[in-house]
Scaffold this active site. Structure first.
Site, PDB file in Angstrom:
ATOM      1  N   HIS A   1      60.292  36.205  12.028  1.00  0.00           N
ATOM      2  CA  HIS A   1      61.657  37.044  12.218  1.00  0.00           C
ATOM      3  C   HIS A   1      62.587  36.315  13.093  1.00  0.00           C
ATOM      4  CE1 HIS A   1      63.768  40.396  13.833  1.00  0.00           C
ATOM      5  NE2 HIS A   1      63.422  41.181  12.877  1.00  0.00           N
TER       6      HIS A   1
ATOM      7  N   ASP B   1      53.680  37.090  17.877  1.00  0.00           N
ATOM      8  CA  ASP B   1      54.657  38.161  17.849  1.00  0.00           C
ATOM      9  C   ASP B   1      53.973  39.174  16.932  1.00  0.00           C
ATOM     10  OD1 ASP B   1      56.531  40.035  16.880  1.00  0.00           O
ATOM     11  OD2 ASP B   1      57.855  38.532  15.952  1.00  0.00           O
TER      12      ASP B   1
ATOM     13  N   GLN C   1      54.730  43.585  13.852  1.00  0.00           N
ATOM     14  CA  GLN C   1      54.379  43.963  12.839  1.00  0.00           C
ATOM     15  C   GLN C   1      52.664  44.161  12.395  1.00  0.00           C
ATOM     16  OE1 GLN C   1      56.155  45.345  10.450  1.00  0.00           O
ATOM     17  NE2 GLN C   1      58.044  44.710  10.878  1.00  0.00           N
TER      18      GLN C   1
ATOM     19  N   LYS D   1      57.915  50.562  16.387  1.00  0.00           N
ATOM     20  CA  LYS D   1      57.091  50.253  15.088  1.00  0.00           C
ATOM     21  C   LYS D   1      55.600  50.744  15.152  1.00  0.00           C
ATOM     22  CE  LYS D   1      59.785  46.160  14.281  1.00  0.00           C
ATOM     23  NZ  LYS D   1      60.808  46.154  13.171  1.00  0.00           N
TER      24      LYS D   1
ATOM     25  N   CYS E   1      66.284  40.144   8.523  1.00  0.00           N
ATOM     26  CA  CYS E   1      65.958  39.279   9.663  1.00  0.00           C
ATOM     27  C   CYS E   1      65.107  38.263   9.613  1.00  0.00           C
ATOM     28  CB  CYS E   1      65.762  39.963  10.973  1.00  0.00           C
ATOM     29  SG  CYS E   1      67.250  41.101  11.227  1.00  0.00           S
TER      30      CYS E   1
HETATM   31  N1  PMP Z   1      59.391  40.390  15.059  1.00  0.00           N
HETATM   32  C1  PMP Z   1      59.115  41.079  13.991  1.00  0.00           C
HETATM   33  C2  PMP Z   1      57.884  40.163  12.858  1.00  0.00           C
HETATM   34  C3  PMP Z   1      59.850  42.098  13.507  1.00  0.00           C
HETATM   35  O1  PMP Z   1      59.315  42.590  12.436  1.00  0.00           O
HETATM   36  C4  PMP Z   1      60.576  42.539  14.310  1.00  0.00           C
HETATM   37  C5  PMP Z   1      61.326  43.797  14.000  1.00  0.00           C
HETATM   38  N2  PMP Z   1      61.916  43.765  12.601  1.00  0.00           N
HETATM   39  C6  PMP Z   1      61.009  42.126  15.660  1.00  0.00           C
HETATM   40  C7  PMP Z   1      60.151  40.968  15.870  1.00  0.00           C
HETATM   41  C8  PMP Z   1      61.946  42.419  16.429  1.00  0.00           C
HETATM   42  O2  PMP Z   1      61.550  43.549  16.958  1.00  0.00           O
HETATM   43  P1  PMP Z   1      62.471  44.555  17.725  1.00  0.00           P
HETATM   44  O3  PMP Z   1      63.768  44.737  17.084  1.00  0.00           O
HETATM   45  O4  PMP Z   1      61.886  45.787  17.831  1.00  0.00           O
HETATM   46  O5  PMP Z   1      62.647  43.825  19.025  1.00  0.00           O
END
Ligand code: PMP
Length: 643
Positions: free
Chosen positions: A360, A437, A440, A463, A601
């Site tokens: 991401h 990270d 997910q 999430k 993203c």
């Molecule tokens: N890492 C991953 C794999 C994500 O899917 C996301 C959110 N789509 C993020 C980081 C960022 O999360 P947040 O916007 O809640 O900070």
């Protein structure tokens, strides 16, 4: 409504008529709304017919003033009146034992006896729970005459008697059956539906044929807010009733474009159970205060609740200590914190950072900026065409200059589950630190930091069925205490003079200012909820749901599934030939199905797969196979239009 019983044992005619009219008003519009049992008042021909029949039968004594009066040779009895009809015994006169509405039921019926040979019970007490009805009512079998519906109708017809909304040729029942038969209540197989006649043979849309529909088969386990831990332990991993779980999420009762909401945008954010919503409201109603600083009751309540939430995160991740849990805004802030503290402090020109191609933007941009600023080298673990990490290529990237490996445990764009433990081991063997990270992964699988052994792990509360604006950074305690503060101000200091500042140890060192107290507590409630369901049970159920959806999606020619790793979680990215992703998203939205379209993203991985954007449904444990059916059906409709 109550009926008065006359001293002759029969109900008052006006009461009866009112009762009948109440019933008729409750019927659909095409049925008569008013009837009269009195011939001179009768407004409806069929009602008149009934009234006449009743009156004729009852007219044993022409001198009798009341049309329903019991002839003098019949013993008055107390009769039961309930529901729609009149007890057969009401209409049963004289020694003939004949009933006006049940002309053929008279034989063997002894009005003097409590039990007739035809099975009619004479209950002399009015009992609403044990109603005796004269009109056959399939819902009220208890105590009704044991006559088949057919025989009732045929006797009525034989005697030229009809229920008010029956025609002579077809009973209401028959009309109703015919009407129902003409309604298409099922998602029927279509000619272009691949389930017709191919290997699978059966449609997967309905319960019996669906090998993966655990949610619909498992009605024997109650989960949701009302289950207890014993029950869950017993069934964990075997049964999962998503329909019940769904009821814990008020927003899932919303309709969108007149259709029930199907929330398939769980990778972007998840919905919140009532328990989380209630917990946050409770905080503001009973506990709201800033924490740590004030010596009063509410400060103590708020501090206790906030620290209890930290304990919950610690237990959820199986961290060794609460000091390893830092509350942050979310995964993005957690990564930025590590980049701008440990990264700033420890990385120098020529050092290398490895990320995977799946990342991401939140796990690319902070490292790329740091690399640009400090002259670091950013290296990327490639993936195969299915979107799986190439471990042997990763091994080639590791060397003595590698200082950090930062990678995702589950790809938000493809759903790939990476071999996290292996990646961590290999990094550590090369002397590098590791950041996982977990944005997910935490909602789909057990994430145990002592087992995986990363140096840091981040995730976002929103999430994980918790609130937005809150998340956690896990870090090994010693490492956190070696790191410089992230932001500075109140809350994170031990002592301040103009000459020198002493910082708190972790976690307070990284929690400058007033934090998001209420939402941290809400996150604790979300963790409670997920823990009660059992993360393993959730993972197993979602696995079947994903297989179910993948199988159906693959059957639609023109669909290109993007991300076909063997080990996947939650996500089904795809393109549909002939349509832009936005068009597909809009068509799904029309049916109440919420999916994300775009680059999610994660542009580098989508470009690696040869696309700029995808349609991305992403599943959670409150989704059902019916939700998947709605989604698949819409795609079939789209496909039908174009090819
Ligand atoms: N890492 C991953 C794999 C994500 O899917 C996301 C959110 N789509 C993020 C980081 C960022 O999360 P947040 O916007 O809640 O900070």
């Amino acid at each position: 409504m109550s009926t008065n019983i006359n001293n002759n044992g029969l109900p008052n005619i006006d009461d009866l008529q009112n009762l009948a009219n109440e019933l008729f008003k409750a019927l659909p519009n095409e049925f008569p709304k008013e009837i009269s049992l009195s011939p001179d008042k009768a407004e409806h021909p069929r009602a008149t017919k009934i009234a006449e029949t009743i009156l004729q039968t009852g007219h044993v004594d022409p001198l009798d003033q009341h049309p329903l009066a019991i002839p003098s040779n019949v013993q008055p009895a107390q009769h039961s009146f309930s529901g729609f009809g009149v007890s057969p015994s009401v209409l049963n006169y004289g020694n003939t034992g004949a009933s006006a509405l049940y002309p053929n039921a008279g034989a063997g019926f002894d009005p003097q006896s409590k039990n007739s040979s035809s099975g009619v019970q004479e209950n002399h007490d009015l009992n609403i729970n044990d109603p005796h009805t004269g009109f056959h009512d399939i819902n009220l079998n208890n105590g009704s005459p044991q006559l088949s519906e057919e025989s009732i109708f045929s006797s009525l017809l034989l005697n030229n008697q009809y229920l008010p909304f029956q025609t002579q040729n077809s009973s209401f029942e028959i009309e109703l059956q015919a009407a129902l038969a003409s309604v298409d209540t099922q998602f029927k197989k279509r000619d272009d539906n691949p389930f017709n006649g191919n290997d699978s043979g059966a449609s997967y849309y309905f319960l019996e044929q669906n090998p993966f529909a655990f949610d619909r088969r498992s009605t024997d386990i109650v989960v949701g807010n009302s289950f207890d831990a014993k029950e869950i332990n017993l069934y964990k991993g075997h049964h999962f009733n998503a329909e019940l779980v769904k009821k814990d999420f008020p927003i899932l009762r919303e309709t969108v474009n007149g259709k029930p909401l199907v929330w398939f945008d769980n990778a972007a954010t998840t919905q919140k159970p009532q328990s989380v919503i209630d917990r946050i409201a409770y905080f503001y109603e009973h506990e709201n205060s800033n924490i740590h600083r004030a010596a009063h009751e509410l400060a103590a309540r708020a501090s206790d609740a906030y620290e209890a939430a930290r304990e919950k995160v610690k237990a959820f991740l199986n961290a060794s200590s609460v000091n390893e849990i830092v509350f942050v805004r979310g995964a993005t802030e957690g990564i930025n914190l590590v980049a701008s503290t440990w990264g700033e402090q420890n990385l120098n020109s020529g050092d290398e950072i490895i990320v995977s191609n799946l990342e991401h933007h939140a796990n690319i941009v902070p490292w790329k900026r740091l690399a640009d600023k400090k002259g670091l080298k950013l290296r990327v673990i490639p993936v195969d065409d299915d979107g799986q990490i190439l471990l042997d290529e990763y091994a080639k990237l590791l060397n003595s200059k590698t200082r950090l490996v930062a990678f995702t445990q589950v790809s938000n764009a493809l759903g790939t589950v990476t071999p996290a433990k292996k990646i961590v081991e290999m990094a550590h063997a090369a002397g590098a630190k590791v950041l996982i990270d977990g944005a997910q992964s935490v909602s789909h699988m057990k994430v145990d930091v002592q087992h995986l052994n990363p140096d840091w792990l981040v995730f976002s509360g929103h999430k994980l069925f918790g609130p937005t604006g809150i998340g956690a950074l896990y870090g090994k305690e010693d490492l956190l205490n070696e790191m410089q503060p992230y932001q500075s101000g109140g809350n994170m200091i031990q002592d301040v003079t103009f000459e020198e500042i002493k910082y708190h140890k972790a976690p307070n060192r990284f929690e400058a200012g007033t934090g998001n107290i209420a939402d941290a507590i809400g996150l604790g409630a979300a963790i409670d909820y997920v823990t009660k369901l059992g993360i393993e049970a959730i993972g197993q159920y979602e696995h079947y749901l994903l297989e179910y959806a993948t199988r159906l999606l693959k059957e639609i020619s023109g669909v290109r599934l993007i991300g076909t790793a063997k080990d996947k979680a939650s996500v089904l990215s795809f393109n549909l030939q002939g349509y832009s992703n936005d068009q597909v998203g809009q068509a799904l939205n029309k049916e109440g199905v919420a999916v994300r379209t775009g680059h999610h993203c994660a542009q580098p991985i989508l470009r690696r797969m040869g696309v700029e954007t995808t349609v991305r449904p992403s599943l959670a444990f409150y989704n059902t196979t019916q939700d998947v059916d709605t989604f698949i059906k819409t795609l079939w409709e789209l496909k039908k239009v174009k090819f």
